[in-house]
Every structure is written in structure tokens, then in C-alpha cells.
Design a protein around this motif. Structure first.
Motif: not given
Length: 248
Positions: A74-103
Motif C-alpha cells: 500500500a502506498g507504493q507504485t505499480v506499472t502495467y503495459i498494455t499492447k495492441v497488435s494485428g493485421s494492418g489496421a489503424l488504432v486510434n485509442q488504447i485503454r488501461d482499466f485500473h483498480p479503484a483508488g489507483f492514482q
């Protein structure tokens, strides 16, 4: 596992022979019309691959991982990495959903533009911080040629997080294709709250005594040591004042 796919329901995906593969703890599970998929067990990383009518049957993948061993005090930091890959289309948003209360402390984005190389950019000030979510938006990043869009997010864990609790998280993206808006939340990518180690516990005790944060290096008293306008007398007075004040 519950999938929230805006403008594209799971029932529709199955009806159009969508292929959905969940990789959890090294086990691949196919999801068909007659299969009820339970929420995956907590793991340090998860990956979901999907193809649908709008992608012309070509696959796209959303993956997420916790950096490190997935245990944080509690009170320390944690890091996530979210990735999107695929078959050639463009991506215009990437989203991370974190636990409640994380800043959010810091966010970095690594994308492949149509022209130019991939590199990490600090996007802390430009991401959209929402209800337990952080979203990076752009004009369009390509997945062609093996391009991967990656969002790295670092959060401060709430001070009142309960030791032993496992906290789940999720991910999402918007692929610029018909019905390409896709959220997976929760995803089974979890962190476990652990006891603070001696250094973390000691830092917390000093902060409680009024010496400021050791992490920031800008404590009320210790900061005076680096102030060219300060004096050792002021430093000593400050130390005694903090100690005597906390003893009363």
C-alpha cells in the motif's frame, strides 16, 4: 470472464464465427456458442485475440502485463503495459482499466506511425483520465508490418489497500474498422497487496513524524540541507521542533 464490447456483442461475434482465444497462465481456451467462459484466474499477463466480420476475418490482439512480480505494498507504485497488435489496421485509442483508488503517476506511449520509428513518449499530461481508466488517443497508429501500440501506466496504490487482496484490471482499444471498439474488463491481470518491506515501513514512519517524504526528497527538514539560503541552526531547530511536537 465478462467482455464488454461496445457496438459489438459477444453473441454477435459468435454468430459471425468470430474467433476468440484467451491465453491465461499458459492455457489456451476457445470460446464457442456453447461454452460458458469463467473469469480467468489472476495472472501477471493475459492476451486476447479476436477476429470478426469487420476485420475480414483477420486477427487482432490485446494484451496486458504487470511489470515485476505483481506484488506491491500500500502506498507504493505499480506499472502495467498494455499492447495492441494485428493485421494492418489503424488504432486510434488504447485503454488501461485500473483498480479503484489507483492514482496515475506516469504514462508513456510507444506506437508505430505510418512514417517514422517507434519510441517511448511521455503522455502523462495528454491521456484522458476517467472512471478507473486511462485512455491514450491519437490520429491513427498502424499495426502493419508487425507494428505494436503500447501504453505503459504507473500508479500509486491507495494507502489503505488491504494486505492479501488481489486487484484485477483490464484493457481496451479502438481499431479503425467496423465494430472495432473493444474493451476487456476485467481481464485477469492482477496485483497482490503485500506487507511493506522495512525500507517502505521506515519511510512511512518518518513521514508520520513530520520529516517529509523520502521518496520525493523534499522533506520539510531534510530539504533545508540543500537550500543555499538555509542554515544549520534552522535545520537543528526544525528537527527538534518536529520530534518534540510529536512527543507531546
Amino acid at each position: 470472464m465478462e467482455f464488454y464490447m461496445a457496438r459489438r456483442s459477444l453473441r454477435h461475434a459468435v454468430a459471425t464465427t468470430t474467433s476468440l482465444v484467451l491465453i491465461a497462465a499458459g492455457v489456451t481456451v476457445g470460446l464457442g456458442a456453447s461454452v460458458a467462459q469463467a473469469a480467468p484466474a489472476c495472472a501477471l499477463n493475459q492476451s486476447v485475440t479476436d477476429s470478426w466480420a469487420g476485420s475480414l476475418g483477420t486477427p487482432y490482439t490485446v494484451s496486458k502485463e504487470v511489470v515485476g512480480d505483481g506484488k506491491v505494498a500500500a502506498g507504493q507504485t505499480v506499472t502495467y503495459i498494455t499492447k495492441v497488435s494485428g493485421s494492418g489496421a489503424l488504432v486510434n485509442q488504447i485503454r488501461d482499466f485500473h483498480p479503484a483508488g489507483f492514482q496515475l503517476v506516469k504514462a508513456r506511449l510507444n506506437v508505430k506511425w505510418l512514417i517514422g520509428d517507434q519510441k517511448w513518449d511521455d503522455v502523462t499530461k495528454t491521456v484522458v483520465v476517467g472512471n478507473n481508466s486511462v485512455v491514450a488517443k491519437g490520429g491513427g497508429w498502424t499495426t502493419a508490418g508487425g507494428g505494436v501500440i503500447a501504453l505503459e501506466t504507473t500508479y500509486k496504490v491507495p494507502d489503505n489497500a488491504v494486505v492479501g487482496t488481489q486487484l484485477d484490471s483490464g484493457a481496451g482499444t479502438n481499431i479503425v474498422l467496423a465494430a472495432g471498439d473493444w474493451n476487456i474488463n476485467p481481464m485477469g491481470v492482477c496485483v497482490t497487496i503485500r506487507q511493506p518491506n522495512p525500507v517502505e515501513a521506515g519511510a512511512g514512519s518518518l513521514e508520520d513524524m513530520g520529516f517529509g517524504s523520502l521518496n520525493s526528497g523534499s522533506g520539510q527538514v531534510f530539504g533545508s540541507l540543500t537550500d543555499p539560503q538555509g542554515s544549520m541552526t534552522n535545520v537543528i531547530s526544525g528537527v527538534l521542533g518536529n520530534v518534540l511536537g510529536n512527543m507531546s
